[in-house]
Design a protein around this motif. Structure first.
Motif, PDB file in Angstrom:
ATOM      1  N   LYS A  87       0.831  -1.222   0.000  1.00 47.21           N
ATOM      2  CA  LYS A  87       0.000   0.000   0.000  1.00 47.21           C
ATOM      3  C   LYS A  87       0.861   1.266   0.000  1.00 47.21           C
ATOM      4  CE  LYS A  87      -1.733  -1.619   3.771  1.00 47.21           C
ATOM      5  NZ  LYS A  87      -1.104  -2.961   3.689  1.00 47.21           N
ATOM      6  N   SER A 134       4.066   1.562  -0.698  1.00 47.77           N
ATOM      7  CA  SER A 134       4.903   1.615  -1.916  1.00 47.77           C
ATOM      8  C   SER A 134       4.100   2.162  -3.092  1.00 47.77           C
ATOM      9  CB  SER A 134       5.402   0.216  -2.282  1.00 47.77           C
ATOM     10  OG  SER A 134       6.136  -0.343  -1.230  1.00 47.77           O
ATOM     11  N   GLY A 156       3.428  -4.898   8.934  1.00 50.08           N
ATOM     12  CA  GLY A 156       2.963  -4.173  10.106  1.00 50.08           C
ATOM     13  C   GLY A 156       3.614  -2.803  10.227  1.00 50.08           C
TER      14      GLY A 156
HETATM   15  N1  LIG Z   1       8.550  -7.282  -5.937  1.00 46.30           N
HETATM   16  C1  LIG Z   1       7.812  -6.252  -5.503  1.00 46.30           C
HETATM   17  N2  LIG Z   1       7.865  -5.883  -4.200  1.00 46.30           N
HETATM   18  C2  LIG Z   1       7.092  -4.853  -3.819  1.00 46.30           C
HETATM   19  C3  LIG Z   1       6.216  -4.157  -4.699  1.00 46.30           C
HETATM   20  N3  LIG Z   1       5.549  -3.212  -3.989  1.00 46.30           N
HETATM   21  C4  LIG Z   1       6.001  -3.303  -2.722  1.00 46.30           C
HETATM   22  N4  LIG Z   1       6.934  -4.290  -2.599  1.00 46.30           N
HETATM   23  C5  LIG Z   1       7.663  -4.677  -1.374  1.00 46.30           C
HETATM   24  O1  LIG Z   1       6.735  -5.185  -0.429  1.00 46.30           O
HETATM   25  C6  LIG Z   1       7.140  -4.844   0.911  1.00 46.30           C
HETATM   26  C7  LIG Z   1       6.004  -4.146   1.650  1.00 46.30           C
HETATM   27  O2  LIG Z   1       5.750  -2.893   1.065  1.00 46.30           O
HETATM   28  P1  LIG Z   1       4.925  -1.771   1.847  1.00 46.30           P
HETATM   29  O3  LIG Z   1       4.604  -0.740   0.834  1.00 46.30           O
HETATM   30  O4  LIG Z   1       5.617  -1.369   3.087  1.00 46.30           O
HETATM   31  O5  LIG Z   1       3.608  -2.610   2.218  1.00 46.30           O
HETATM   32  P2  LIG Z   1       2.315  -2.149   3.049  1.00 46.30           P
HETATM   33  O6  LIG Z   1       1.154  -2.817   2.395  1.00 46.30           O
HETATM   34  O7  LIG Z   1       2.257  -0.667   3.167  1.00 46.30           O
HETATM   35  O8  LIG Z   1       2.597  -2.845   4.453  1.00 46.30           O
HETATM   36  P3  LIG Z   1       2.058  -2.432   5.956  1.00 46.30           P
HETATM   37  O9  LIG Z   1       2.259  -0.973   6.143  1.00 46.30           O
HETATM   38  O10 LIG Z   1       2.917  -3.276   6.829  1.00 46.30           O
HETATM   39  O11 LIG Z   1       0.631  -2.843   6.003  1.00 46.30           O
HETATM   40  C8  LIG Z   1       8.389  -3.976   0.746  1.00 46.30           C
HETATM   41  O12 LIG Z   1       9.527  -4.825   0.943  1.00 46.30           O
HETATM   42  C9  LIG Z   1       8.319  -3.497  -0.684  1.00 46.30           C
HETATM   43  O13 LIG Z   1       9.575  -3.212  -1.242  1.00 46.30           O
HETATM   44  C10 LIG Z   1       6.197  -4.569  -6.078  1.00 46.30           C
HETATM   45  O14 LIG Z   1       5.475  -4.052  -6.936  1.00 46.30           O
HETATM   46  N5  LIG Z   1       7.005  -5.628  -6.409  1.00 46.30           N
END
Ligand SMILES: Nc1nc2c(ncn2[C@@H]2O[C@H](COP(=O)(O)OP(=O)(O)OP(=O)(O)O)[C@@H](O)[C@H]2O)c(=O)[nH]1
Ligand SMILES: [Mg+2]
Length: 190
Positions: A37, A39, A58
């Motif tokens: 989310k 990212s 988290g």
């Molecule tokens: N391979 C790949 N990894 C990704 C992509 N988008 C995000 N990631 C990876 O996924 C992990 C989590 O990304 P976040 O953006 O922190 O995820 P989130 O959904 O905000 O997670 P929470 O805040 O913990 O709920 C990180 O290590 C990112 O680098 C993508 O498009 N491809």
């Protein structure tokens, strides 16, 4: 039609007058912890580091508001379904999500449900989808991390996801490979 300015405004854990202000529509990002989310908010706004990301699930623990073009908010939320948090911490995050979406009375112009395209929707993703549908939210599904799907498997995997999601727009996306931003932005503005 592009993102000219993006600015972090505040973190929220309860009622707030910014969320009550209907002059600034909210686009909310929701999905499993680690689905990407934060990212996606960074890739969409072209500002690495705007929303805090982490390989450790988290990471996001509050409701974070980002003001776009001085006109609307992208809302970054904690993820659900992260088994390694304590029962209490998880319940607290889930209560915050439930309150924001289903009890607060605040309106979301769109709810962007992020799934990991390489895994497909999980049980908890489908549960969230159905809860959002019951509350008549305008849902966009983002199938993130398509860079992790093998080319030979891509069409089949996307078809499978479409079958499980039903009648909502699905945007193939990769924040890592920077793919899908224009499509998503167009859908958000509709
Ligand atoms: N391979 C790949 N990894 C990704 C992509 N988008 C995000 N990631 C990876 O996924 C992990 C989590 O990304 P976040 O953006 O922190 O995820 P989130 O959904 O905000 O997670 P929470 O805040 O913990 O709920 C990180 O290590 C990112 O680098 C993508 O498009 N491809
Ligand atoms: Mg996050």
């Amino acid at each position: 039609m592009s993102i000219r300015t993006a600015k972090f405004v505040t973190s929220i854990v309860g009622p707030d007058k910014l969320l009550a202000d209907k002059n600034f529509p909210q686009i909310a990002f929701i999905g499993r912890s680690n689905a990407g989310k934060s990212s996606i908010i960074n890739s969409l706004t072209n500002q690495a580091g705007l929303a805090k990301t982490s390989s450790f699930p988290g990471r996001t623990q509050q409701i974070n508001l980002f003001l776009i073009n001085k006109a609307f908010y992208l809302v970054d939320l904690p993820g659900y379904g992260y088994a390694k948090l304590s029962h209490e911490a998880r319940a607290q995050l889930e209560a915050l999500l439930n309150w924001y979406f289903f009890e607060s009375g605040y309106e979301q112009k769109k709810v962007v449900l992020i799934i990991d395209a390489s895994l497909g929707p999980t049980e908890s993703d489908l549960e969230m989808l159905h809860a959002l549908m019951q509350h008549e939210k305008n849902i966009i599904v983002v199938a993130n991390k398509i860079d992790k799907i093998k080319n030979s498997h891509y069409d089949e995997q996307m078809k499978k996801i479409a079958g499980q999601i039903g009648d909502h727009p699905i945007i193939p996306y990769s924040s890592e490979a920077r793919f899908g931003m224009n499509e998503l932005y167009k859908e958000i503005l509709k």
